[in-house]
Design a protein around this motif. Structure first.
Motif, short mmCIF file in Angstrom:
data_model
loop_
_atom_site.label_atom_id
_atom_site.label_comp_id
_atom_site.label_asym_id
_atom_site.label_seq_id
_atom_site.Cartn_x
_atom_site.Cartn_y
_atom_site.Cartn_z
N ALA A 58 0.87 -1.18 0.00
CA ALA A 58 0.00 0.00 0.00
C ALA A 58 0.90 1.23 0.00
CB ALA A 58 -0.91 -0.02 1.22
N GLU A 59 0.32 2.35 -0.30
CA GLU A 59 1.11 3.59 -0.39
C GLU A 59 0.62 4.58 0.66
OE1 GLU A 59 3.60 4.11 -2.52
OE2 GLU A 59 3.36 2.20 -3.53
N GLY A 60 1.50 5.04 1.50
CA GLY A 60 1.20 6.16 2.38
C GLY A 60 0.70 5.80 3.75
N GLU A 61 0.51 6.81 4.54
CA GLU A 61 0.18 6.67 5.94
C GLU A 61 -1.33 6.55 6.18
OE1 GLU A 61 0.96 9.34 9.88
OE2 GLU A 61 2.45 9.38 8.29
N PHE A 62 -2.15 7.10 5.32
CA PHE A 62 -3.59 7.13 5.53
C PHE A 62 -4.32 6.36 4.44
CE2 PHE A 62 -1.88 10.97 7.51
CZ PHE A 62 -2.28 10.75 8.81
N ILE A 108 -12.89 -11.37 -6.06
CA ILE A 108 -12.97 -10.35 -5.03
C ILE A 108 -11.82 -9.37 -5.23
CG2 ILE A 108 -13.08 -9.87 -2.56
CD1 ILE A 108 -13.68 -12.89 -2.21
N ARG A 109 -12.15 -8.10 -5.37
CA ARG A 109 -11.12 -7.08 -5.55
C ARG A 109 -10.97 -6.25 -4.29
NH1 ARG A 109 -11.62 -4.73 -11.71
NH2 ARG A 109 -11.96 -6.76 -12.70
N LEU A 110 -9.73 -5.90 -4.03
CA LEU A 110 -9.41 -4.97 -2.96
C LEU A 110 -9.05 -3.65 -3.62
CD1 LEU A 110 -8.42 -4.20 -0.03
CD2 LEU A 110 -6.17 -4.98 -0.80
N PHE A 111 -9.59 -2.56 -3.10
CA PHE A 111 -9.27 -1.23 -3.59
C PHE A 111 -8.55 -0.49 -2.47
CE2 PHE A 111 -13.06 -2.74 -5.70
CZ PHE A 111 -12.75 -2.55 -7.03
N THR A 112 -7.38 0.08 -2.78
CA THR A 112 -6.64 0.88 -1.81
C THR A 112 -6.58 2.31 -2.33
OG1 THR A 112 -4.47 0.42 -2.81
CG2 THR A 112 -5.23 -1.08 -1.09
N ALA A 113 -6.77 3.27 -1.44
CA ALA A 113 -6.76 4.67 -1.84
C ALA A 113 -5.88 5.48 -0.90
CB ALA A 113 -8.17 5.24 -1.82
N ASP A 114 -5.01 6.28 -1.48
CA ASP A 114 -4.22 7.24 -0.73
C ASP A 114 -3.45 8.09 -1.73
OD1 ASP A 114 -3.33 8.43 1.69
OD2 ASP A 114 -1.43 7.41 1.49
N GLN A 115 -3.11 9.29 -1.31
CA GLN A 115 -2.31 10.19 -2.13
C GLN A 115 -2.92 10.37 -3.53
OE1 GLN A 115 1.68 8.65 -1.94
NE2 GLN A 115 1.79 8.90 0.25
N SER A 168 -8.52 9.81 -3.05
CA SER A 168 -7.90 9.49 -1.78
C SER A 168 -8.86 8.76 -0.85
CB SER A 168 -7.41 10.77 -1.10
OG SER A 168 -6.32 11.31 -1.81
N TYR A 169 -10.10 8.64 -1.27
CA TYR A 169 -11.13 7.94 -0.51
C TYR A 169 -11.81 6.97 -1.47
CZ TYR A 169 -10.30 11.96 2.42
OH TYR A 169 -9.69 12.92 3.18
N ALA A 223 -19.51 -4.29 -10.34
CA ALA A 223 -19.40 -3.52 -9.10
C ALA A 223 -19.39 -2.03 -9.43
CB ALA A 223 -18.13 -3.89 -8.35
N LEU A 224 -19.77 -1.25 -8.44
CA LEU A 224 -19.73 0.20 -8.56
C LEU A 224 -18.67 0.71 -7.60
CD1 LEU A 224 -21.04 2.69 -9.87
CD2 LEU A 224 -22.60 2.77 -7.92
N LEU A 225 -17.73 1.48 -8.13
CA LEU A 225 -16.65 2.06 -7.34
C LEU A 225 -16.87 3.56 -7.26
CD1 LEU A 225 -13.68 1.72 -6.14
CD2 LEU A 225 -12.93 2.43 -8.40
N ALA A 226 -16.76 4.12 -6.06
CA ALA A 226 -16.82 5.57 -5.88
C ALA A 226 -15.48 6.02 -5.32
CB ALA A 226 -17.94 5.94 -4.92
N ALA A 227 -14.89 7.02 -5.95
CA ALA A 227 -13.59 7.54 -5.52
C ALA A 227 -13.72 9.04 -5.30
CB ALA A 227 -12.53 7.25 -6.58
#
Length: 114
Positions: A41-45, A57-64, A85-86, A97-101
């Motif tokens: 993963a990238e970043g602190e948050f 099954i997909r994992l979504f990671t968000a940051d920066q 970032s969210y 699937a529906l992804l919201a960013a």
């Protein structure tokens, strides 16, 4: 941050960001054993979400301001990324699937994944 997902056999998995946001780990919720190698993963948050797309099954990671996607069970990376970032995701009855960013500036985009 923790979330729950289910593997192909229907067993519950706990998914969480560890090591100060450096990796995402998965554990079998019944045995506590780690499942697969850690996913970088990238970043602190780092924020995470899961959804099933075309039976995987997909994992979504968000940051920066970057949303990345991974196969939750194998840890394989998907090349397609999104700005944000969210992240939130929902599995749909048709197998998509529906992804919201969302960005820190308040912009929201949605993506239909098949």
């Amino acid at each position: 941050m923790l979330t729950t997902a289910y593997n192909d056999d229907g067993r519950p998995l706990i998914v969480g960001v560890v090591e100060e946001g450096e990796v995402v780990c998965r554990w079998d919720a019944e045995t506590g054993e780690e499942v697969g190698p850690p996913i970088p993963a990238e970043g602190e948050f780092v924020r995470i979400a899961t959804a099933t797309v075309s039976g995987r099954i997909r994992l979504f990671t968000a940051d920066q301001d970057m949303v990345r996607q991974w196969d939750l069970l194998s840890g394989e990376s998907f090349k397609q990324t999104f700005i944000g970032s969210y992240v939130s995701a929902a599995s749909l009855p048709d197998g998509s699937a529906l992804l919201a960013a969302g960005t820190k500036g308040g912009k929201l985009t949605t993506h239909h994944l098949v």
